[in-house]
Design an enzyme around this catalytic site. Structure first.
Site, PDB file in Angstrom:
ATOM      1  CE  LYS A  65      -1.507   8.822 -12.153  1.00 41.03           C
ATOM      2  NZ  LYS A  65      -2.819   8.601 -12.187  1.00 41.03           N
ATOM      3  CE  LYS A 117      -9.495  10.342 -10.983  1.00 41.92           C
ATOM      4  NZ  LYS A 117     -10.311  10.599  -9.610  1.00 41.92           N
TER       5      LYS A 117
HETATM    6  P1  NAP Z   1      -0.860   3.768  -4.916  1.00 43.86           P
HETATM    7  O1  NAP Z   1      -1.193   3.327  -3.165  1.00 43.86           O
HETATM    8  O2  NAP Z   1       0.324   4.120  -5.283  1.00 43.86           O
HETATM    9  O3  NAP Z   1      -0.795   2.168  -5.700  1.00 43.86           O
HETATM   10  C1  NAP Z   1      -0.486   2.064  -6.752  1.00 43.86           C
HETATM   11  C2  NAP Z   1      -0.407   0.483  -7.345  1.00 43.86           C
HETATM   12  O4  NAP Z   1       0.263   0.576  -8.574  1.00 43.86           O
HETATM   13  C3  NAP Z   1       0.364  -0.240  -6.397  1.00 43.86           C
HETATM   14  O5  NAP Z   1      -0.256  -1.389  -6.471  1.00 43.86           O
HETATM   15  C4  NAP Z   1       1.637  -0.305  -6.952  1.00 43.86           C
HETATM   16  O6  NAP Z   1       2.313  -1.544  -6.552  1.00 43.86           O
HETATM   17  C5  NAP Z   1       1.309  -0.617  -8.528  1.00 43.86           C
HETATM   18  N1  NAP Z   1       2.424  -0.085  -9.381  1.00 43.86           N
HETATM   19  C6  NAP Z   1       2.986   0.699  -9.565  1.00 43.86           C
HETATM   20  N2  NAP Z   1       3.980   0.735 -10.529  1.00 43.86           N
HETATM   21  C7  NAP Z   1       3.918  -0.577 -10.952  1.00 43.86           C
HETATM   22  C8  NAP Z   1       4.486  -1.117 -12.061  1.00 43.86           C
HETATM   23  N3  NAP Z   1       5.632  -0.683 -12.718  1.00 43.86           N
HETATM   24  N4  NAP Z   1       4.048  -2.557 -12.233  1.00 43.86           N
HETATM   25  C9  NAP Z   1       3.120  -3.142 -11.334  1.00 43.86           C
HETATM   26  N5  NAP Z   1       2.603  -2.566 -10.465  1.00 43.86           N
HETATM   27  C10 NAP Z   1       2.915  -1.134 -10.115  1.00 43.86           C
HETATM   28  O7  NAP Z   1      -1.926   4.531  -5.516  1.00 43.86           O
HETATM   29  P2  NAP Z   1      -3.558   4.546  -5.376  1.00 43.86           P
HETATM   30  O8  NAP Z   1      -3.772   5.865  -4.649  1.00 43.86           O
HETATM   31  O9  NAP Z   1      -4.065   3.378  -4.923  1.00 43.86           O
HETATM   32  O10 NAP Z   1      -4.064   4.891  -6.750  1.00 43.86           O
HETATM   33  C11 NAP Z   1      -4.114   3.993  -7.928  1.00 43.86           C
HETATM   34  C12 NAP Z   1      -4.742   4.691  -9.003  1.00 43.86           C
HETATM   35  O11 NAP Z   1      -5.957   5.232  -8.698  1.00 43.86           O
HETATM   36  C13 NAP Z   1      -3.925   5.871  -9.570  1.00 43.86           C
HETATM   37  O12 NAP Z   1      -4.147   5.842 -11.052  1.00 43.86           O
HETATM   38  C14 NAP Z   1      -4.522   7.216  -9.015  1.00 43.86           C
HETATM   39  O13 NAP Z   1      -4.369   8.242  -9.784  1.00 43.86           O
HETATM   40  C15 NAP Z   1      -6.023   6.691  -8.936  1.00 43.86           C
HETATM   41  N6  NAP Z   1      -6.942   7.158  -7.806  1.00 43.86           N
HETATM   42  C16 NAP Z   1      -6.408   7.296  -6.613  1.00 43.86           C
HETATM   43  C17 NAP Z   1      -7.031   8.006  -5.802  1.00 43.86           C
HETATM   44  C18 NAP Z   1      -6.860   8.172  -4.250  1.00 43.86           C
HETATM   45  O14 NAP Z   1      -7.469   8.952  -3.592  1.00 43.86           O
HETATM   46  N7  NAP Z   1      -5.522   7.678  -3.761  1.00 43.86           N
HETATM   47  C19 NAP Z   1      -8.592   8.236  -6.000  1.00 43.86           C
HETATM   48  C20 NAP Z   1      -8.947   8.146  -7.043  1.00 43.86           C
HETATM   49  C21 NAP Z   1      -8.104   7.625  -8.129  1.00 43.86           C
HETATM   50  P3  NAP Z   1       3.480  -1.612  -5.446  1.00 43.86           P
HETATM   51  O15 NAP Z   1       2.510  -1.783  -4.256  1.00 43.86           O
HETATM   52  O16 NAP Z   1       4.224  -2.593  -5.437  1.00 43.86           O
HETATM   53  O17 NAP Z   1       4.002  -0.212  -5.398  1.00 43.86           O
END
Ligand code: NAP
Length: 300
Positions: free
Chosen positions: A239, A171
């Protein structure tokens, strides 16, 4: 056969993944740090719980979809974390993008509790997550992958890449290529605009040539429309670039380009672009150059 699944982290991506599992008839216990986001998911089914430990208790499978290594360690090892209640034989599928050493640390902790783990970071974005059409890059024991095939299938298509940690390595390589390609596009488009080339025309030429790519296909229309609402938040790609450098450092691989790119992301975050889509790195370049890359349709 419907299962009881704990789902932890219903952000942009986790929301659609959890909903895909609910639509397949599984009983899903949903935890999110910000409860309102878990409640939104539960509008179509499932049950909101108050801690990761509660989501894990009695679940055969637990899926985590969290921002970064700190979030994963907090949810797994924290006071009311997954380790407190995970059952012997249960499987944790971690779909967060983290570094291989974090995967191995979580794996060891789970093993000590008699549980199993797969690293299963994903590609695709929130639209594919909602449709259950993500790509899941899976590392772990083949036998464990087969045991949770129905859960993986509900979220997307599995590409098995080997032992634990290999999903995380794969990834990170994918994202370094995607971020680099988009950065090249952004720098090229800003240079073109400064030279007086119409952005629509420049895009048309790119699309007719070998410079075309999947990420440009997706992001160029958003940039030309000036829509930077997050599909993948810039802070998360920042990140990932840091994790790439950390991983490369551990393996003794030089990454001069990613070193610079990581600095670009740090500058953008400092400029207040953290929550926008990662395509917004172009705003930083535009500011320096004094131009805006915008389609004629939107008043160039
Ligand atoms: P996001 O919308 O920012 O969601 C992040 C999640 O992590 C939220 O549920 C957040 O909770 C939680 N979180 C953050 N810090 C925390 C902590 N200290 N303790 C507990 N929960 C915590 O991000 P996302 O886009 O869904 O991405 C999630 C993962 O998938 C990441 O690793 C990202 O790199 C990867 N990813 C993302 C995409 C994309 O297109 N977005 C594609 C592939 C992979 P809150 O809601 O309370 O903030």
């Amino acid at each position: 056969m419907p299962r009881t699944i704990g789902f932890i982290g219903t952000g942009l991506m986790g929301r659609g993944m959890a909903r895909s599992l609910i639509r397949k008839g599984h009983t899903v216990k949903i935890y999110n740090r910000t409860r309102a986001k878990a409640e939104e998911v539960a509008e179509i089914g499932g049950k909101v719980v108050s801690t990761p430990a509660e989501a894990t208790e009695g679940s055969e499978v637990v899926v985590t979809m969290l921002a970064d290594p700190a979030a994963v360690l907090n949810v797994i090892e924290g006071a009311d974390g997954v380790l407190k209640t995970i059952a012997r034989g249960a499987v944790l599928i971690d779909s967060s993008t983290v570094s291989p050493p974090i995967c191995m640390r979580v794996l060891e902790r789970l093993k000590a509790s008699g549980a199993h783990m797969l690293d299963a970071p994903v590609f695709g974005s929130k639209n594919e997550a909602e449709k259950g059409e993500l790509g899941l890059i899976v590392g772990g024991d083949r036998e464990i992958v087969d045991r949770v095939k129905d859960v993986l299938d509900a979220m997307g298509k599995t590409i098995y890449v080997g032992a634990n940690g290999m999903g995380a390595y794969t990834k990170l390589v994918l994202n370094l290529i995607i971020a680099s390609t988009l950065q090249a596009f952004n720098e090229g488009m800003v240079l073109a605009a400064k030279a007086g080339i119409d952005p629509d025309l420049m895009f048309q030429v790119i699309q007719s040539s070998r410079a075309r790519s999947g990420i440009i296909d997706m992001k160029a229309p958003q940039i030309l429309k000036r829509d930077f609402s997050p599909f993948f938040p810039l802070k998360l790609m920042g990140k990932d670039m840091r994790l790439v450098l950390e991983t490369a450092g551990a393996l003794g691989v030089e990454m001069p380009f990613i070193n610079t790119l990581s600095q670009v992301y740090a500058n953008c975050i400092r400029d207040g672009l953290a929550e926008e889509d990662f395509a917004a790195t172009i705003k930083y370049l535009e500011k320096q150059a004094g131009v805006t890359v915008k389609s004629r349709e939107f008043g160039a």
